[in-house]
Each structure stands twice: as structure tokens, then as C-alpha cells.
Design a protein around this motif. Structure first.
Motif, PDB file in Angstrom:
ATOM      1  N   GLU A 482       0.828  -1.203   0.000  1.00  0.00           N
ATOM      2  CA  GLU A 482       0.000   0.000   0.000  1.00  0.00           C
ATOM      3  C   GLU A 482       0.865   1.256   0.000  1.00  0.00           C
ATOM      4  OE1 GLU A 482      -2.967   2.438   3.003  1.00  0.00           O
ATOM      5  OE2 GLU A 482      -2.333   0.401   3.515  1.00  0.00           O
ATOM      6  N   VAL A 483       1.868   1.285   0.877  1.00  0.00           N
ATOM      7  CA  VAL A 483       2.708   2.468   1.017  1.00  0.00           C
ATOM      8  C   VAL A 483       3.578   2.692  -0.224  1.00  0.00           C
ATOM      9  CG1 VAL A 483       4.671   3.416   2.303  1.00  0.00           C
ATOM     10  CG2 VAL A 483       2.725   2.426   3.534  1.00  0.00           C
ATOM     11  N   LEU A 484       4.087   1.600  -0.817  1.00  0.00           N
ATOM     12  CA  LEU A 484       5.000   1.703  -1.956  1.00  0.00           C
ATOM     13  C   LEU A 484       4.269   1.745  -3.296  1.00  0.00           C
ATOM     14  CD1 LEU A 484       7.646  -0.896  -0.740  1.00  0.00           C
ATOM     15  CD2 LEU A 484       7.949   1.582  -0.837  1.00  0.00           C
ATOM     16  N   GLY A 485       2.959   1.513  -3.283  1.00  0.00           N
ATOM     17  CA  GLY A 485       2.202   1.530  -4.524  1.00  0.00           C
ATOM     18  C   GLY A 485       2.493   0.349  -5.415  1.00  0.00           C
ATOM     19  N   LEU A 486       2.697  -0.829  -4.812  1.00  0.00           N
ATOM     20  CA  LEU A 486       3.016  -2.047  -5.560  1.00  0.00           C
ATOM     21  C   LEU A 486       1.847  -3.024  -5.514  1.00  0.00           C
ATOM     22  CD1 LEU A 486       6.659  -2.624  -4.268  1.00  0.00           C
ATOM     23  CD2 LEU A 486       5.958  -1.556  -6.414  1.00  0.00           C
ATOM     24  N   ASP A 487       1.795  -3.899  -6.518  1.00  0.00           N
ATOM     25  CA  ASP A 487       0.740  -4.913  -6.548  1.00  0.00           C
ATOM     26  C   ASP A 487       0.953  -5.974  -5.477  1.00  0.00           C
ATOM     27  OD1 ASP A 487      -0.494  -3.656  -8.664  1.00  0.00           O
ATOM     28  OD2 ASP A 487       0.632  -4.794 -10.173  1.00  0.00           O
ATOM     29  N   ARG A 488       2.204  -6.334  -5.234  1.00  0.00           N
ATOM     30  CA  ARG A 488       2.491  -7.360  -4.245  1.00  0.00           C
ATOM     31  C   ARG A 488       3.896  -7.173  -3.699  1.00  0.00           C
ATOM     32  NH1 ARG A 488       3.713 -13.009  -7.563  1.00  0.00           N
ATOM     33  NH2 ARG A 488       5.560 -12.252  -8.687  1.00  0.00           N
ATOM     34  N   VAL A 489       4.106  -7.700  -2.483  1.00  0.00           N
ATOM     35  CA  VAL A 489       5.418  -7.682  -1.835  1.00  0.00           C
ATOM     36  C   VAL A 489       5.677  -9.080  -1.303  1.00  0.00           C
ATOM     37  CG1 VAL A 489       6.731  -6.837   0.151  1.00  0.00           C
ATOM     38  CG2 VAL A 489       5.393  -5.243  -1.236  1.00  0.00           C
ATOM     39  N   GLY A 490       6.875  -9.596  -1.533  1.00  0.00           N
ATOM     40  CA  GLY A 490       7.237 -10.924  -1.076  1.00  0.00           C
ATOM     41  C   GLY A 490       7.946 -10.907   0.254  1.00  0.00           C
ATOM     42  N   ALA A 491       8.015 -12.051   0.898  1.00  0.00           N
ATOM     43  CA  ALA A 491       8.633 -12.152   2.217  1.00  0.00           C
ATOM     44  C   ALA A 491      10.114 -11.815   2.187  1.00  0.00           C
ATOM     45  CB  ALA A 491       8.430 -13.568   2.767  1.00  0.00           C
ATOM     46  N   ALA A 492      10.780 -12.091   1.069  1.00  0.00           N
ATOM     47  CA  ALA A 492      12.224 -11.849   0.987  1.00  0.00           C
ATOM     48  C   ALA A 492      12.565 -10.467   0.446  1.00  0.00           C
ATOM     49  CB  ALA A 492      12.880 -12.911   0.107  1.00  0.00           C
ATOM     50  N   ASP A 493      11.562  -9.650   0.134  1.00  0.00           N
ATOM     51  CA  ASP A 493      11.818  -8.341  -0.466  1.00  0.00           C
ATOM     52  C   ASP A 493      12.348  -7.354   0.569  1.00  0.00           C
ATOM     53  OD1 ASP A 493      11.001  -9.278  -2.866  1.00  0.00           O
ATOM     54  OD2 ASP A 493       8.995  -8.401  -2.794  1.00  0.00           O
ATOM     55  N   ASP A 494      13.272  -6.494   0.122  1.00  0.00           N
ATOM     56  CA  ASP A 494      13.870  -5.451   0.947  1.00  0.00           C
ATOM     57  C   ASP A 494      13.077  -4.157   0.735  1.00  0.00           C
ATOM     58  OD1 ASP A 494      15.640  -3.088   1.465  1.00  0.00           O
ATOM     59  OD2 ASP A 494      17.086  -4.633   2.034  1.00  0.00           O
ATOM     60  N   PHE A 495      12.613  -3.550   1.821  1.00  0.00           N
ATOM     61  CA  PHE A 495      11.779  -2.350   1.740  1.00  0.00           C
ATOM     62  C   PHE A 495      12.469  -1.242   0.952  1.00  0.00           C
ATOM     63  CE2 PHE A 495      10.508   1.787   3.556  1.00  0.00           C
ATOM     64  CZ  PHE A 495       9.146   1.764   3.296  1.00  0.00           C
ATOM     65  N   PHE A 496      13.756  -1.047   1.193  1.00  0.00           N
ATOM     66  CA  PHE A 496      14.470   0.060   0.563  1.00  0.00           C
ATOM     67  C   PHE A 496      14.850  -0.264  -0.876  1.00  0.00           C
ATOM     68  CE2 PHE A 496      14.905   0.472   5.114  1.00  0.00           C
ATOM     69  CZ  PHE A 496      14.525   1.798   5.302  1.00  0.00           C
ATOM     70  N   ASP A 497      15.082  -1.536  -1.185  1.00  0.00           N
ATOM     71  CA  ASP A 497      15.323  -1.921  -2.571  1.00  0.00           C
ATOM     72  C   ASP A 497      14.061  -1.766  -3.412  1.00  0.00           C
ATOM     73  OD1 ASP A 497      17.972  -2.460  -2.143  1.00  0.00           O
ATOM     74  OD2 ASP A 497      17.707  -4.618  -1.907  1.00  0.00           O
ATOM     75  N   LEU A 498      12.910  -1.832  -2.776  1.00  0.00           N
ATOM     76  CA  LEU A 498      11.642  -1.645  -3.476  1.00  0.00           C
ATOM     77  C   LEU A 498      11.318  -0.174  -3.716  1.00  0.00           C
ATOM     78  CD1 LEU A 498       9.366  -4.287  -1.697  1.00  0.00           C
ATOM     79  CD2 LEU A 498      10.298  -4.415  -4.007  1.00  0.00           C
ATOM     80  N   GLY A 499      12.182   0.724  -3.228  1.00  0.00           N
ATOM     81  CA  GLY A 499      11.950   2.160  -3.406  1.00  0.00           C
ATOM     82  C   GLY A 499      11.545   2.879  -2.140  1.00  0.00           C
ATOM     83  N   GLY A 500      11.599   2.197  -0.999  1.00  0.00           N
ATOM     84  CA  GLY A 500      11.246   2.837   0.255  1.00  0.00           C
ATOM     85  C   GLY A 500      12.293   3.843   0.707  1.00  0.00           C
ATOM     86  N   HIS A 501      11.878   4.781   1.535  1.00  0.00           N
ATOM     87  CA  HIS A 501      12.792   5.761   2.120  1.00  0.00           C
ATOM     88  C   HIS A 501      12.254   6.169   3.483  1.00  0.00           C
ATOM     89  CE1 HIS A 501       9.783   8.698   0.790  1.00  0.00           C
ATOM     90  NE2 HIS A 501       9.953   8.290  -0.451  1.00  0.00           N
ATOM     91  N   SER A 502      12.928   7.132   4.124  1.00  0.00           N
ATOM     92  CA  SER A 502      12.626   7.443   5.525  1.00  0.00           C
ATOM     93  C   SER A 502      11.197   7.924   5.725  1.00  0.00           C
ATOM     94  CB  SER A 502      13.616   8.489   6.052  1.00  0.00           C
ATOM     95  OG  SER A 502      13.595   9.659   5.240  1.00  0.00           O
ATOM     96  N   LEU A 503      10.681   8.745   4.813  1.00  0.00           N
ATOM     97  CA  LEU A 503       9.322   9.244   4.981  1.00  0.00           C
ATOM     98  C   LEU A 503       8.304   8.117   4.812  1.00  0.00           C
ATOM     99  CD1 LEU A 503       9.336  12.723   3.210  1.00  0.00           C
ATOM    100  CD2 LEU A 503       9.377  12.220   5.644  1.00  0.00           C
ATOM    101  N   LEU A 504       8.528   7.243   3.836  1.00  0.00           N
ATOM    102  CA  LEU A 504       7.629   6.106   3.664  1.00  0.00           C
ATOM    103  C   LEU A 504       7.743   5.134   4.833  1.00  0.00           C
ATOM    104  CD1 LEU A 504       7.980   5.382  -0.163  1.00  0.00           C
ATOM    105  CD2 LEU A 504       6.145   6.582   1.028  1.00  0.00           C
TER     106      LEU A 504
END
Length: 572
Positions: A482-504
Motif C-alpha cells: 500500500e505504502v509503496l504503490g506495488l501490486d504485491r510484496v514478497g517475504a524476501a523483499d527489501d523495503f528500501f530496494d523496493l523504493g522505500g525511504h525514511s518518509l515512507l
């Protein structure tokens, strides 16, 4: 530790009372201070220490990553104020700092690839403190939150007006978000808040999710353009009961140079950055330094008491940025901000953009050239470009010349980000890295930034998709998506590699709190970066709360098991 007048002392301490005490102790010894963020990578801190000539650092020797400090500098451990050791200390410096002597040094991003240390004299800081106390009405009855990192000059706006006015200074704990701090009940007496504008924008999305102090009377914003929609939401929630001030100012002009009172009109139109503070002078000029008429765009030059001493050890850069002030006394200088502005009909300044490549990302001042230089220093990288898309840094790289035809495939986006994270502060590490066969060029042979492709919404992180396997992982994956605007997130995914940052990340912990009534420290997400690891950390925090419950607490929870929550959910 042998500190003498004119020295600079490094302060490597997390946000807290010990850090504030260290700042005052440094001044008491006649020296200036250099903030050293404990979260910054070692090469960055080593450069700042060498660049500023620091010989003494106040740090906790037992803190993570502090062992290397002893290699080139003396380490002074903080002493408990009022403790036996403190009573044995005698401070009788033979030399006192004067108005023109440095008070502190703050490093900013540098276009040549290395940060520049801005040297702020006591007279400039004293002028700002005096103006802030008067205009903001700071008195002994106020309680001010110290929320900013010492690495940013906003800390001085929070700390010194409060202390010199006899107000209460409440220091937020290391890594605590504002909602966390207020939810803990520690901030109900706060009357003054100073927040980065992008951070406030995030909070304005759901103002009712924050336990705002009942006595809040003043909110100061800064570091980015204010959005009218956020002003509208704030006014709808608070009306005119809380004074809302928009501030603007580069570090080179001592914290702020202009302010604007934000009213109901700013909920509809683009809010201004206002007019000069104190004795500050503002001129809008063309490239030749000639004054521009009202309504015409030009570069903003700032003069007056807040202009700093320049960049330590960089006379050339200082001379280019700090130019003679024909409207001031002999020897006065103006700072060329590089910001494009215009005078409005109401006598206030409107910010229009930049005349160079410098950008603001989530309130941080970023020179893309510094990030590009760090990329070009990595093995296998032959070209690099860095731009901003949707409040996030995006890097584009190509393989070095002479490499094999498929060399670009060997450049891993995740590996490049990891290498940069070991060299640069977090806010300078691109959220996405795109590997190209070649950088697009214009007919003139220059980089065609408009032709750079958008990064994938879900980058190929390697290892394939791993579906969430537990309830906690499903919750985390749902919140992240929801926060990153993605269709799905996997258990092994890295929040910051997906485009996350401090505000998110702040939005993530707020969503987790809304869903579970659990306060998760923001730093948890920076340490446990994958969905799997973060879900385990959330479970551990929940178990710790359960184990701490008394029988009476458990009885109350069971009785309220089906009671509706504010967000419409029920207790699990």
C-alpha cells in the motif's frame, strides 16, 4: 582533553540530553562543534573529521562503530551531568570565543563529489536566536521539542532559543518518530514544534492518527515547498488555534533567511516563503547581478547578519558563493543561494526552483554530482546520472568503456546500492538504480534527462518472489504494498530496494500501529529491512508486550476484545 580556543570538537552522539550537554560544553571550552551522525558510514565521518581538523571527538566508546575513532583522534566519553565525575571537573578556559569565532560546522552536499563544511560564527547564530525568541514568542512557559538530527542546522533553531529563554527543552529519544513520542505521553505539554515540511506532509494525510499536544501554539515548517492541500487539511483540523509558519534558508545563511505566516489563502494558492527575518537583506538578481523588477524571476541573494564565514578550507568555493554586498557595510557579503524566486505583489517571495542541478529530496539538500561521483568510483561503472522522480533519487549507470558487451548485466542494482550505502549517508543513496547500455544524449552531446526511463515499479531483486507465509508477514506485505504503490510484496523483499525511504518508513510504522496498537520504533525497519525480518521483529515486540501484561491488564483486553477501534478494526 586539551581542547583550546579555535579548535573544533566532533560530537558523535545520538539525539538526547548527553548530546545537548556536549554542545554547550564545547562552547564553554572556547571551541566550535562538528556534528557527526552515528548512522553515517565510516568513510563519510572520516572525511568530515579530516576536513575540519578535528582532534577530539565526544562519543560513547562502547557504541556500535565507535572503535575506529581512536585511530586518529582523542575520544572523550560523555559524563553524567550532576554525577560524581562531573563534580570533579573544573572548567576555567583561558580563552573565550568571540562573536566572529566559529560556533559550529555543518557539512552540506557538494557538487564536486565531496561535502562542504559551512562555518557558522557566533554572531550569526546569536542574531538568529534573538530574532526567533522575539518573533516566535518563546518564553519560560514554553516546552519545545528537540526533534532534528544534529547533522542539520534545524537543531539550533530548536535548542538555543528555548534554552536562552528558560523554556523546557524536551528531547525525543533516538530513532523515535513524532507519533511515537506523542503516543508515549511524553509530549502532551509541548507548545512549539519544528518539523521538516515533507515529514509534516506525511502526517497531514491523517492528522487524527497523531495525538497532537493540547497546548500546541506554534508549528514551524521548513526544508521544502509547502503544499496547499496540507495547509487546507491542517486548517480544517485546527482552525486558527495553532500558528503555522513556513521558513526558508540555506545553511550558509544560518538556519533561516525568510518566514511566512500561512493562513487560509495558502490552502488554495501556492504558499510563499515570505520576507526577511531580522536584519537579513534579500535581493533578486539576474546572472549579471542586476536587480530584477517585481514579478520577474531571478536568483535570490541573501545578506545581513546571518551570512556565515563560508566553506572551511575552500577559499575558491567560498569566493564563488559569497560575493561582495554593495548594499551592506564595507566588507559585507551576500550568499548566492542558487534558488530561483520572484517578488509577489504582496511583497512576499515565491520559490520557483533552482538555477543549477541541486535538488531537494524529502527535505534533504542533494547535489546529484556527489552521488554520481560516488557511483563513478565503483568498479565497473563507466557513466552515471542521478535525477529525482516522485521525491526519490534514481540513478542510471552504464558499464565502463572497454568492458565486455554484456558487462552491464554484471552491474547489480542491489549491489550498487549496497556499495553506495557504505560510503554515503542514507539520504544520498538512490532508491532505485537502473542499468543501461548507454545514457541518452541530446543532439549537442549532453545528457538527455527527459529520455531517462522510469524505474520499474517492482524491480528485479533476484531470488524470485516468495509469498508471505505467516499472518505477520501478510500484514507487513500488505502495508508495504500500500505504502509503496506495488501490486504485491514478497517475504524476501527489501523495503528500501523496493523504493522505500525514511518518509515512507514513517508511514509504515503508523500503519502497523493503526492495525495492531503496537508502537514500532522507526529504526526497526532500517535494521530489519526484509518483510520476513520486519514481521519477526513486530512479532517479538508483540510478545514482549504480552509477557509484560498483568492479570488485570489481560482482563481489560479480553473485555474489550470486540470493541471497535478508531480505524474500524477490532482487536485480534
Amino acid at each position: 582533553a586539551g581542547v583550546r580556543g579555535g579548535d573544533t570538537v566532533g560530537i558523535r552522539l545520538p539525539r538526547g540530553r548527553a548530546a545537548i550537554t556536549a554542545l554547550l560544553a564545547t562552547w564553554r571550552a572556547g571551541a566550535a562543534y562538528l556534528p557527526l551522525d552515528p548512522d553515517h558510514p565510516r568513510p563519510r565521518l572520516e572525511f568530515m573529521i579530516a576536513d575540519t581538523g578535528v582532534r577530539v571527538v565526544v562519543a560513547d566508546p562502547a557504541a556500535e562503530g565507535a572503535e575506529w575513532l581512536a585511530e586518529g583522534v582523542a575520544v572523550v566519553a560523555p559524563v553524567v551531568v550532576g554525577g560524581p565525575a562531573a563534580r570533579d571537573l573544573v572548567c576555567d578556559p583561558a580563552w573565550q570565543a568571540g562573536p566572529g569565532d566559529p560556533a559550529y560546522v555543518i557539512h552540506t552536499s557538494g557538487s564536486t563529489g565531496t561535502p562542504k563544511g559551512v562555518v557558522v560564527p557566533h554572531r550569526a547564530l546569536a542574531a538568529r536566536i534573538a530574532w526567533m525568541r522575539a518573533d516566535y514568542g518563546i518564553t519560560a512557559a514554553d516546552e519545545v521539542l528537540q526533534f532534528a538530527s544534529l547533522s542539520f542546522d534545524t537543531h539550533a533553531e530548536e535548542v538555543f532559543p528555548a534554552l536562552t529563554a528558560g523554556a523546557t527543552l524536551t528531547v525525543a529519544g533516538p530513532g523515535a518518530t513524532l507519533p511515537d513520542h506523542l503516543a508515549a505521553g511524553a509530549g502532551d505539554g509541548l507548545t512549539v514544534l519544528d518539523l521538516p515540511t515533507p515529514y509534516w506532509h506525511q502526517l497531514a494525510d491523517d492528522l487524527d492518527a497523531v495525538d497532537w499536544p493540547s497546548g500546541l501554539r506554534l508549528l514551524i515548517l521548513g526544508a521544502d515547498q509547502v503544499q496547499p492541500t496540507a495547509v487546507a487539511a491542517w486548517r480544517a483540523r485546527f482552525g486558527d488555534t495553532v500558528r503555522l509558519v513556513n521558513s526558508y534558508g540555506p545553511t550558509e545563511t544560518t538556519i533561516i533567511a525568510t518566514t511566512a505566516e500561512l493562513g487560509r489563502a495558502d490552502a488554495v494558492h501556492r504558499p510563499p516563503i515570505g520576507g526577511p527575518v531580522g536584519s537579513t537583506t534579500l535581493t533578486v538578481c539576474d546572472a549579471a547581478g542586476r536587480l530584477m523588477p517585481y514579478g520577474a524571476a531571478g536568483e535570490l541573494l541573501v545578506g545581513g547578519a546571518g551570512v556565515t564565514l563560508g566553506y572551511g578550507g575552500r577559499p575558491g568555493a567560498t569566493a564563488r558563493a559569497f560575493v561582495p554586498d554593495p548594499y551592506g557595510p564595507p566588507g559585507a557579503r551576500r550568499y548566492r543561494t542558487g534558488d530561483l524566486v520572484r517578488w509577489r505583489a504582496d511583497g512576499q517571495l515565491e520559490f520557483l526552483g533552482r538555477i543549477d542541478d541541486q535538488v531537494k529530496v524529502r527535505g534533504f539538500r542533494v547535489e546529484p554530482g556527489e552521488v554520481e561521483a560516488a557511483l563513478l568510483a565503483l568498479e565497473g561503472v563507466g557513466g552515471a546520472a542521478v535525477i529525482v522522480r516522485e521525491q526519490a533519487l534514481v540513478a542510471y549507470v552504464v558499464a565502463a568503456a572497454g568492458s565486455a558487451p554484456d558487462a552491464a548485466r554484471e552491474l547489480s542494482p542491489a549491489g550498487l546500492r549496497a556499495a553506495l550505502a557504505a560510503r554515503l549517508p542514507a539520504h544520498l543513496v538512490p532508491n532505485s538504480v537502473v542499468v543501461l547500455d548507454a545514457l541518452p544524449l541530446t543532439p549537442n552531446g549532453k545528457l538527455d534527462r527527459r529520455a531517462l526511463p522510469a524505474p520499474d515499479r517492482r524491480p528485479d531483486l533476484g531470488g524470485g518472489y516468495v509469498a508471505p507465509r505467516t499472518d505477520a508477514e501478510e500484514l507487513v506485505a500488505e502495508v508495504w504494498a500500500e505504502v509503496l504503490g506495488l501490486d504485491r510484496v514478497g517475504a524476501a523483499d527489501d523495503f528500501f530496494d523496493l523504493g522505500g525511504h525514511s518518509l515512507l518508513a514513517t508511514r509504515v510504522v503508523a500503519r502497523i500501529r493503526a492495525a495492531t496498537d503496537l508502537t514500532v520504533p522507526l529504526r526497526t525497519l532500517f535494521v530489519h529491512r526484509t518483510a520476513e525480518a520486519f514481521a519477526l521483529a513486530v512479532e517479538d515486540l508483540l510478545l514482549a508486550e504480552i509477557e509484560a501484561l498483568t492479570d488485570e491488564d489481560a482482563g481489560r483486553l479480553l473485555a474489550a476484545e470486540s470493541a471497535p477501534r478508531r480505524n474500524g478494526t477490532t482487536t485480534a
